[in-house]
Design an enzyme around this catalytic site. Structure first.
Site, mmCIF file in Angstrom:
data_model
loop_
_atom_site.group_PDB
_atom_site.id
_atom_site.type_symbol
_atom_site.label_atom_id
_atom_site.label_comp_id
_atom_site.label_asym_id
_atom_site.label_seq_id
_atom_site.Cartn_x
_atom_site.Cartn_y
_atom_site.Cartn_z
ATOM 1 N N HIS A 35 40.071 33.234 37.663
ATOM 2 C CA HIS A 35 40.443 31.829 37.427
ATOM 3 C C HIS A 35 41.408 31.729 36.243
ATOM 4 O O HIS A 35 42.381 30.979 36.281
ATOM 5 C CB HIS A 35 39.198 31.001 37.050
ATOM 6 C CG HIS A 35 38.192 30.845 38.138
ATOM 7 N ND1 HIS A 35 36.923 31.365 38.059
ATOM 8 C CD2 HIS A 35 38.261 30.210 39.330
ATOM 9 C CE1 HIS A 35 36.251 31.049 39.153
ATOM 10 N NE2 HIS A 35 37.040 30.367 39.944
ATOM 11 N N GLY A 146 43.479 31.382 44.443
ATOM 12 C CA GLY A 146 43.388 32.844 44.482
ATOM 13 C C GLY A 146 43.384 33.361 45.915
ATOM 14 O O GLY A 146 42.798 32.742 46.812
#
Ligand code: PAF
Length: 285
Positions: A35, A146
């Site tokens: 993250h 992601g």
């Protein structure tokens, strides 16, 4: 700064958005280096970065998974402020996000008929609902996701194209632990031993990739053989495979083995359970 209401965040962003670019990283918290890499990229490309932290109940089809999802807001905020004290955190509660229960369900056709869509009914409609609401709240110029959740990336791209959200999507490579295990908030639920053993997920993917590459042009049934090799590999570990499949990278159409002769980019995708924790990963070929 932490915002818990939609109106406070909107009011804060309103005058800023006239002259500054807004980057947005949607998360469900329990932040890890994966993250943080998205946040760092967002900081490089935008003057303002908003990180949302919201465990979205409507994308979970398993109540136990939802209940056990780690919630670590204080620690998340510390991690973010270590990178930059300018980051804006949006951490609404469920009542705030779903004051109005959604009546709209998203459908993504072929994109959701495989993998996560097949095994987690309604999952992507839940993801698209919350991400579209978040996009309307934050109205970012750039949004970051992601690639570990590759199918999610494909679904969100479809949603952004279909609904004409005026923003740019960025899909960043998966970050891995030293063992190769893809970083995931769920990894914290694994015992130390399982966290080491779970390296088999990436090792299995590498093995299948290697198998495919070394057999291109030689073998007619690479898909079957690739799956068999991978599945046999996992069988010898404690990883309980739910699926291991080879897809066209962007359309997510399953690859028929004869097409391995072409240059079509492929993804090998896997999901399964380790100590009851659901892990997913993928590798591009
Ligand atoms: O990838 C996630 O963490 C979630 O699916 C997302 C995009 C934050 C939506 O809840």
């Amino acid at each position: 700064m932490i915002f818990s209401t939609i109106s406070d965040l909107r009011t804060h962003l309103l005058p800023l958005r006239i002259s500054q670019k807004i980057g947005f990283v949607p998360t469900m918290g329990a932040l890890h280096a994966g993250h943080l890499a998205l946040v760092e990229e967002a900081l490089r490309q935008n003057e303002i970065v908003v990180v949302s932290i919201f465990v979205n109940p409507i994308q979970f089809n398993n109540p136990e998974d939802l209940a056990k999802y780690p919630r670590t807001l204080e620690n998340d905020a510390t991690l973010l402020y270590q990178i930059s004290d300018k980051i804006l955190i949006f951490a609404p509660n469920e009542k705030e996000m779903y004051a109005q229960k959604t009546q709209i369900a998203f459908q993504f056709g072929a994109l959701e008929q495989v993998m996560e869509g097949k095994f987690r009914k309604g999952h992507f409609s839940g993801v698209a609902t919350v991400v579209s609401r978040l996009f309307h709240i934050v109205m970012p110029d750039n949004a970051y996701f992601g690639q570990k959740d590759w199918q999610q990336c494909c679904v969100i791209k479809q949603m952004v194209d279909d609904l004409m959200f005026p923003l740019q999507l960025h899909f960043l490579p998966t970050l891995r632990e030293i063992t190769g295990l893809a970083m995931s908030s769920r990894n914290t639920r694994l015992s130390a031993q399982a966290r080491t053993d779970a390296k088999c997920v990436y090792e299995g993917l590498l093995l299948v990739k290697n198998y495919i590459l070394n057999n291109i042009g030689k073998e007619n049934h690479i898909l079957e053989k690739g799956q068999e090799t991978g599945l046999n590999f996992y069988k010898s570990t404690k990883f309980e495979v739910e699926y291991l499949e080879i897809y066209q990278k962007f359309s997510l159409i399953p690859m028929p083995s004869k097409d391995y002769m072409t240059d079509i980019p492929m993804g090998v995708c896997v999901a399964g359970y380790m100590e009851g924790v659901r892990l997913i990963d993928n590798i591009m070929v």
